[in-house]
Design a protein around this motif. Structure first.
Motif, PDB file in Angstrom:
ATOM      1  N   ARG A 113       0.849  -1.184   0.000  1.00 54.97           N
ATOM      2  CA  ARG A 113       0.000   0.000   0.000  1.00 54.97           C
ATOM      3  C   ARG A 113       0.891   1.243   0.000  1.00 54.97           C
ATOM      4  O   ARG A 113       2.049   1.199   0.405  1.00 54.97           O
ATOM      5  CB  ARG A 113      -0.917   0.005   1.228  1.00 54.97           C
ATOM      6  N   VAL A 114       0.318   2.342  -0.424  1.00 55.93           N
ATOM      7  CA  VAL A 114       1.078   3.583  -0.526  1.00 55.93           C
ATOM      8  C   VAL A 114       1.657   4.001   0.831  1.00 55.93           C
ATOM      9  O   VAL A 114       2.785   4.488   0.904  1.00 55.93           O
ATOM     10  CB  VAL A 114       0.195   4.702  -1.115  1.00 55.93           C
ATOM     11  N   GLU A 115       0.913   3.771   1.900  1.00 60.50           N
ATOM     12  CA  GLU A 115       1.413   4.163   3.221  1.00 60.50           C
ATOM     13  C   GLU A 115       2.680   3.413   3.578  1.00 60.50           C
ATOM     14  O   GLU A 115       3.571   3.953   4.244  1.00 60.50           O
ATOM     15  CB  GLU A 115       0.336   3.933   4.293  1.00 60.50           C
ATOM     16  N   ARG A 134       2.448   7.533  10.116  1.00 56.01           N
ATOM     17  CA  ARG A 134       1.176   7.700   9.408  1.00 56.01           C
ATOM     18  C   ARG A 134       0.867   9.177   9.180  1.00 56.01           C
ATOM     19  O   ARG A 134       0.415   9.582   8.104  1.00 56.01           O
ATOM     20  CB  ARG A 134       0.034   7.033  10.183  1.00 56.01           C
ATOM     21  N   HIS A 135       1.114   9.999  10.200  1.00 59.48           N
ATOM     22  CA  HIS A 135       0.875  11.434  10.079  1.00 59.48           C
ATOM     23  C   HIS A 135       1.809  12.047   9.036  1.00 59.48           C
ATOM     24  O   HIS A 135       1.379  12.882   8.218  1.00 59.48           O
ATOM     25  CB  HIS A 135       1.084  12.108  11.442  1.00 59.48           C
ATOM     26  N   LYS A 136       3.077  11.609   9.032  1.00 60.93           N
ATOM     27  CA  LYS A 136       4.055  12.122   8.075  1.00 60.93           C
ATOM     28  C   LYS A 136       3.665  11.728   6.650  1.00 60.93           C
ATOM     29  O   LYS A 136       3.762  12.543   5.718  1.00 60.93           O
ATOM     30  CB  LYS A 136       5.448  11.575   8.415  1.00 60.93           C
ATOM     31  N   VAL A 137       3.222  10.477   6.467  1.00 62.84           N
ATOM     32  CA  VAL A 137       2.828  10.008   5.143  1.00 62.84           C
ATOM     33  C   VAL A 137       1.646  10.822   4.620  1.00 62.84           C
ATOM     34  O   VAL A 137       1.624  11.236   3.456  1.00 62.84           O
ATOM     35  CB  VAL A 137       2.480   8.506   5.178  1.00 62.84           C
ATOM     36  N   SER A 138       0.662  11.073   5.491  1.00 65.54           N
ATOM     37  CA  SER A 138      -0.496  11.878   5.087  1.00 65.54           C
ATOM     38  C   SER A 138      -0.064  13.276   4.668  1.00 65.54           C
ATOM     39  O   SER A 138      -0.534  13.818   3.664  1.00 65.54           O
ATOM     40  CB  SER A 138      -1.505  11.961   6.240  1.00 65.54           C
ATOM     41  N   LEU A 140       2.919  14.181   3.524  1.00 66.43           N
ATOM     42  CA  LEU A 140       3.664  14.108   2.270  1.00 66.43           C
ATOM     43  C   LEU A 140       2.727  13.951   1.075  1.00 66.43           C
ATOM     44  O   LEU A 140       2.930  14.564   0.024  1.00 66.43           O
ATOM     45  CB  LEU A 140       4.658  12.945   2.314  1.00 66.43           C
ATOM     46  N   LEU A 141       1.707  13.131   1.216  1.00 68.14           N
ATOM     47  CA  LEU A 141       0.749  12.944   0.131  1.00 68.14           C
ATOM     48  C   LEU A 141       0.052  14.258  -0.225  1.00 68.14           C
ATOM     49  O   LEU A 141      -0.108  14.595  -1.407  1.00 68.14           O
ATOM     50  CB  LEU A 141      -0.287  11.879   0.506  1.00 68.14           C
ATOM     51  N   TYR A 149      -6.318  10.042   2.390  1.00 68.49           N
ATOM     52  CA  TYR A 149      -7.033   8.757   2.408  1.00 68.49           C
ATOM     53  C   TYR A 149      -6.457   7.785   1.371  1.00 68.49           C
ATOM     54  O   TYR A 149      -6.619   6.567   1.485  1.00 68.49           O
ATOM     55  CB  TYR A 149      -8.528   8.959   2.162  1.00 68.49           C
ATOM     56  N   GLN A 150      -5.765   8.299   0.373  1.00 69.60           N
ATOM     57  CA  GLN A 150      -5.206   7.449  -0.673  1.00 69.60           C
ATOM     58  C   GLN A 150      -4.008   6.629  -0.202  1.00 69.60           C
ATOM     59  O   GLN A 150      -3.500   5.787  -0.941  1.00 69.60           O
ATOM     60  CB  GLN A 150      -4.811   8.310  -1.889  1.00 69.60           C
ATOM     61  N   SER A 151      -3.580   6.856   1.019  1.00 71.48           N
ATOM     62  CA  SER A 151      -2.473   6.070   1.568  1.00 71.48           C
ATOM     63  C   SER A 151      -2.836   4.595   1.704  1.00 71.48           C
ATOM     64  O   SER A 151      -1.953   3.736   1.768  1.00 71.48           O
ATOM     65  CB  SER A 151      -2.053   6.622   2.933  1.00 71.48           C
ATOM     66  N   LYS A 152      -4.126   4.269   1.736  1.00 74.38           N
ATOM     67  CA  LYS A 152      -4.571   2.878   1.892  1.00 74.38           C
ATOM     68  C   LYS A 152      -4.666   2.139   0.556  1.00 74.38           C
ATOM     69  O   LYS A 152      -4.948   0.947   0.533  1.00 74.38           O
ATOM     70  CB  LYS A 152      -5.947   2.858   2.576  1.00 74.38           C
ATOM     71  N   LEU A 153      -4.430   2.836  -0.548  1.00 72.23           N
ATOM     72  CA  LEU A 153      -4.579   2.243  -1.868  1.00 72.23           C
ATOM     73  C   LEU A 153      -3.267   1.623  -2.351  1.00 72.23           C
ATOM     74  O   LEU A 153      -2.200   1.867  -1.793  1.00 72.23           O
ATOM     75  CB  LEU A 153      -5.039   3.313  -2.861  1.00 72.23           C
TER      76      LEU A 153
END
Length: 325
Positions: A113-115, A134-138, A140-141, A149-153
């Protein structure tokens, strides 16, 4: 080379030779992928490296990324030779120098997954908690124009341009100082290229990033780069600031490259230069000037005497007998 005090990366006589036809653990011949190039990249700028396929651009990038070990020469990062780095120093260097590759589909793990794709460097190289990652990934996206929300794709659920944005987000995760952009928009639709180039420029201004752009598409180079080096058969043949290089190309090979590129306007009147022959083999390059067999400006000594670096103007260098001092 130009004299700058703010260089983040310097290559000094860098070479990369690959063995060909091993016999009794010794190479019969050597493929000279990179054959003694020098360049300086100033912090906060974009340096473009151009040339035909097989000229050594990507091999140079791999050495900078420590994916290949130089056969000779030295790479300096912020004034320190990378060959002297300790194990910790190498780890810090690899965090400081990241990459965005040509094909966003091939460079992203389809099973992750993207995350996880973006978060993996943080997991390995930092002491951040899972919640912090998780907060950092959000963050960055959102910074690269995607939604958190696309981190789960998975990668296959994105378009090519969106996948390249994910690649950019991953490269940004460790707060690098230098990003190697290896043909970052050549695999994208024309309508998407400008979006990614604008994104990269915005991120550069915001984070003070330095880029090394490997490209063959000259319009991309002219749009993004502050300075450009032209490679042919493993060697640097010309270097200048971007406007000067495009307005006044000196080396016959550079002029041929410019001639082959599409004009910025259909009514532009340009000299048409057709190069004869094929690019020689880097296993057995021509003597003298490597370009002499295809050069429309060839002189008597080009096939026997190797040209030296000349500076026809203060900030514009070339390796050609036409400009010998």
């Amino acid at each position: 080379m130009s004299t700058r005090d703010n260089n983040i990366l310097q290559l000094r006589n860098i070479k990369k030779y690959f063995p060909v036809g091993r016999r009794f653990l010794k190479a019969n011949q050597w493929l000279k992928a990179v054959d003694g190039i020098n360049l300086d990249i100033e912090a906060g700028t974009t340096y473009g490296l151009v040339g035909e396929s097989g000229c050594g651009k990507s091999t140079t990038a791999k050495m900078i990324l420590m994916l290949e070990r130089p056969t000779g020469g030295e790479i300096l990062f912020e004034g320190e030779a990378t060959s002297n780095f300790s194990k910790v120093g190498r780890r810090v260097y690899k965090s400081s120098v990241q990459a965005v590759f040509q094909d966003p589909w091939a460079s992203l793990n389809p099973r992750m997954r993207v995350e996880s794709i973006i978060g993996e460097p943080l997991e390995i190289n930092t002491a951040m908690t899972r919640k912090e990652i998780r907060h950092k990934v959000s963050s960055l996206l959102e910074e690269v124009g995607l939604d958190s929300y696309q981190s789960k794709l998975y990668p296959h659920e994105f378009s090519g341009g969106q996948r390249q944005r994910i690649g950019v987000a991953r490269a940004l995760a460790l707060n690098p100082k230098l990003i190697v952009l290896d043909e970052p928009v050549s695999a994208l639709d024309v309508s998407i290229r400008a979006q990614i180039m604008n994104l990269l420029e915005d991120l550069q201004k915001e984070h003070g990033l330095t880029y090394l752009l490997i490209a063959h598409h000259l319009a991309t180079v002219r749009y993004m780069c502050d300075r450009v080096g032209v490679m042919y058969l493993g060697r640097m043949v010309e270097e200048s600031n971007t406007d000067e290089l495009f307005d006044n190309p000196l080396h016959p090979y550079t002029r041929a490259l410019m001639s082959a590129a599409l004009p910025s306007h259909p009514d532009d009147d340009r000299e048409e230069i057709i190069l004869t022959g094929e690019v020689p083999s880097p296993v057995n390059p021509p003597s003298g000037c490597h370009f002499h067999e295809r050069c429309p400006s060839r002189m008597d000594n080009c096939d026997s005497v190797e040209p030296i670096l000349s500076w026809p103007s203060q900030d514009h260098s070339t390796v050609c007998h036409l400009y010998r001092e």
